[in-house]
Design a protein around this motif. Structure first.
Motif, short mmCIF file in Angstrom:
data_model
loop_
_atom_site.label_atom_id
_atom_site.label_comp_id
_atom_site.label_asym_id
_atom_site.label_seq_id
_atom_site.Cartn_x
_atom_site.Cartn_y
_atom_site.Cartn_z
N THR A 1 0.67 -6.11 -9.04
CA THR A 1 0.20 -7.47 -8.74
C THR A 1 -0.51 -7.49 -7.40
OG1 THR A 1 2.29 -8.06 -7.66
CG2 THR A 1 2.09 -8.56 -10.02
N ARG B 1 8.04 -3.32 -12.22
CA ARG B 1 7.13 -4.40 -12.60
C ARG B 1 5.68 -3.91 -12.62
NH1 ARG B 1 6.95 -8.29 -7.18
NH2 ARG B 1 5.51 -6.98 -5.97
N THR C 1 -7.01 -18.75 -11.60
CA THR C 1 -5.64 -18.22 -11.60
C THR C 1 -4.95 -18.43 -12.95
OG1 THR C 1 -4.83 -20.32 -10.65
CG2 THR C 1 -5.38 -18.55 -9.11
N HIS D 1 -3.90 -16.31 -14.96
CA HIS D 1 -2.84 -15.33 -15.18
C HIS D 1 -1.78 -15.36 -14.07
CE1 HIS D 1 -5.17 -13.65 -18.46
NE2 HIS D 1 -6.22 -13.52 -17.67
N TRP E 1 -8.32 -11.41 -13.68
CA TRP E 1 -7.14 -10.73 -13.19
C TRP E 1 -7.38 -10.39 -11.72
CZ3 TRP E 1 -3.18 -9.49 -16.89
CH2 TRP E 1 -3.51 -9.83 -18.21
N PHE E 2 -6.35 -9.91 -11.04
CA PHE E 2 -6.50 -9.65 -9.61
C PHE E 2 -7.63 -8.68 -9.34
CE2 PHE E 2 -5.56 -7.18 -5.77
CZ PHE E 2 -5.51 -8.20 -4.83
N LYS F 1 1.31 -15.54 -11.62
CA LYS F 1 2.75 -15.32 -11.76
C LYS F 1 3.54 -16.27 -10.88
CE LYS F 1 2.66 -11.88 -14.67
NZ LYS F 1 3.19 -12.08 -16.06
N MET G 1 -0.14 -15.30 -6.78
CA MET G 1 0.15 -13.92 -7.16
C MET G 1 -0.37 -13.68 -8.57
SD MET G 1 3.76 -11.86 -7.64
CE MET G 1 4.23 -12.03 -5.92
N LEU G 2 -1.22 -12.67 -8.73
CA LEU G 2 -1.85 -12.38 -10.01
C LEU G 2 -1.58 -10.93 -10.42
CD1 LEU G 2 -5.32 -14.00 -9.29
CD2 LEU G 2 -3.64 -14.89 -10.88
N PRO G 3 -1.43 -10.67 -11.70
CA PRO G 3 -1.30 -9.28 -12.16
C PRO G 3 -2.67 -8.61 -12.20
CG PRO G 3 -1.25 -10.78 -14.03
CD PRO G 3 -1.31 -11.65 -12.80
N GLN H 1 -3.44 -6.42 -2.24
CA GLN H 1 -2.67 -5.85 -3.34
C GLN H 1 -1.24 -5.59 -2.87
OE1 GLN H 1 -4.66 -2.74 -5.44
NE2 GLN H 1 -2.90 -2.20 -6.70
N ASN H 2 -0.27 -5.95 -3.72
CA ASN H 2 1.13 -5.75 -3.38
C ASN H 2 1.53 -4.28 -3.52
OD1 ASN H 2 1.74 -8.45 -2.78
ND2 ASN H 2 2.04 -8.94 -4.94
#
Length: 321
Positions: A122, A119, A77, A79, A8-9, A81, A147-149, A112-113
């Motif tokens: 991610t 949501r 990757t 996971h 995961w991220f 998105k 983009m990863l969660p 990190q977003n």
């Protein structure tokens, strides 16, 4: 119970690497790829042309090569998105059927977003993907951004500037992969394109066998295999859309020899199985490259029912009289 899954991220760190399983480009795998996306480049369909022009056994289709390299990189990757960009993708070698590809994926940037209440959290992972053959000769060296969660709702502190990833360094030698090729032995099929030409490819191609292509290329991204993870409908692997666009490109430019590089590639909207893809090809520039050949920059816009889903900007080697 132990779990086997990709990161995961918040599991990723800069400098982390992911090696892949080796992958041999066999005739059977190439035939399956051609059946799914419709590879139409003349030299990749004609072993004799490969021998005459390239001086070696049948050249593998560039879409097959890039699909495998990207698929090998999905160990990092699983996971994912969405994929945001590809940068500096240049074929350093045009592999032949029978060559074996080895790919290493390195994390070179993380951001990190911003949090959104609608949501799960991610982040963006910039990856450098390096592919070689069995002789350790470089085949591909490029960047993509996934983009990863996050596994957990935490603040990772990752805030890298990803706008410069893959944009520095010397200009690549676009003709490196075709050194020694003799295009004077090419059998011509149509007129050479001129800068400014816009070509509508009449007739579409249906997207089918999407999970089969993902399996063929070792792509383990869950959104291409599991409807629930993808929000109700599986997403088609981006290479599938690009591969069909490449088939349209070969119809628009009958004397296309191969893809040398990508100036860029943007996935503008999701594609699903049973969508029908249509394309328009614009010739951005055309200049002499070698005896009997020109370096052509094209822009391929691919749509589903008038909705643009792909903006792909390949750099091509095109044979001329």
């Amino acid at each position: 119970m132990n779990r086997v899954e990709g990161p995961w991220f918040d599991d990723l760190e800069r400098g982390q690497t992911f090696p892949s399983s080796p992958y041999t480009l066999t005739e059977g795998r190439a035939a399956m790829h051609q059946a799914i996306v419709g590879d139409r480049f003349p030299m990749m369909l004609d072993a004799r042309s490969s021998s005459q022009v390239a001086g070696r056994r049948q050249i593998a289709h560039p879409s097959f090569v890039t699909d495998v390299a990207i698929g090998q990189s999905t160990q990092a990757t699983q996971h994912v998105k969405a994929n945001l960009f590809y940068r500096r993708l240049v074929l350093l070698k045009q592999p032949s059927i029978g060559d074996t590809l080895h790919t290493t994926t390195e994390v070179v940037g993380l951001r990190q977003n911003s949090r959104r209440p609608d949501r799960a959290p991610t982040g963006l992972a910039a990856l450098r993907i390096t592919t070689t053959d069995d002789a350790r000769q470089p085949v591909l060296d490029f960047y993509r951004c996934a983009m990863l969660p996050l596994r957990d709702d935490v603040d990772t502190g990752h805030a890298d500037d990803l706008t410069t990833i893959g944009t520095d360094g010397p200009a690549p030698d676009l003709l490196r992969s075709v050194g020694g090729w003799d295009l004077r032995k090419w059998s011509h099929r149509g007129p050479a394109p001129d800068a400014g030409d816009v070509i509508e490819v009449v007739g579409g191609d249906v997207v089918s066998s999407a999970p089969e292509l993902a399996r063929l290329t070792l792509n383990v991204a869950r959104v291409h295999h599991e409807s629930e993870v993808a929000g109700g409908r599986r997403l088609v692997y981006g290479g599938h859309t690009i591969g069909i666009a490449a088939a349209h490109l070969a119809r628009a430019i009958p004397d296309v020899v191969t893809v040398l590089a990508w100036d860029g590639c943007d996935h503008l909207a999701p594609v699903h199985e049973d969508d029908v893809l249509t394309s328009t090809v614009e010739i951005v520039s055309s200049e002499p490259a070698m005896p009997g050949g020109r370096l052509v920059r094209a822009r391929v816009r691919t749509s589903v029912e008038g909705r643009e889903v792909l903006d792909w900007r390949p750099v091509l080697l095109v044979a001329t009289d």
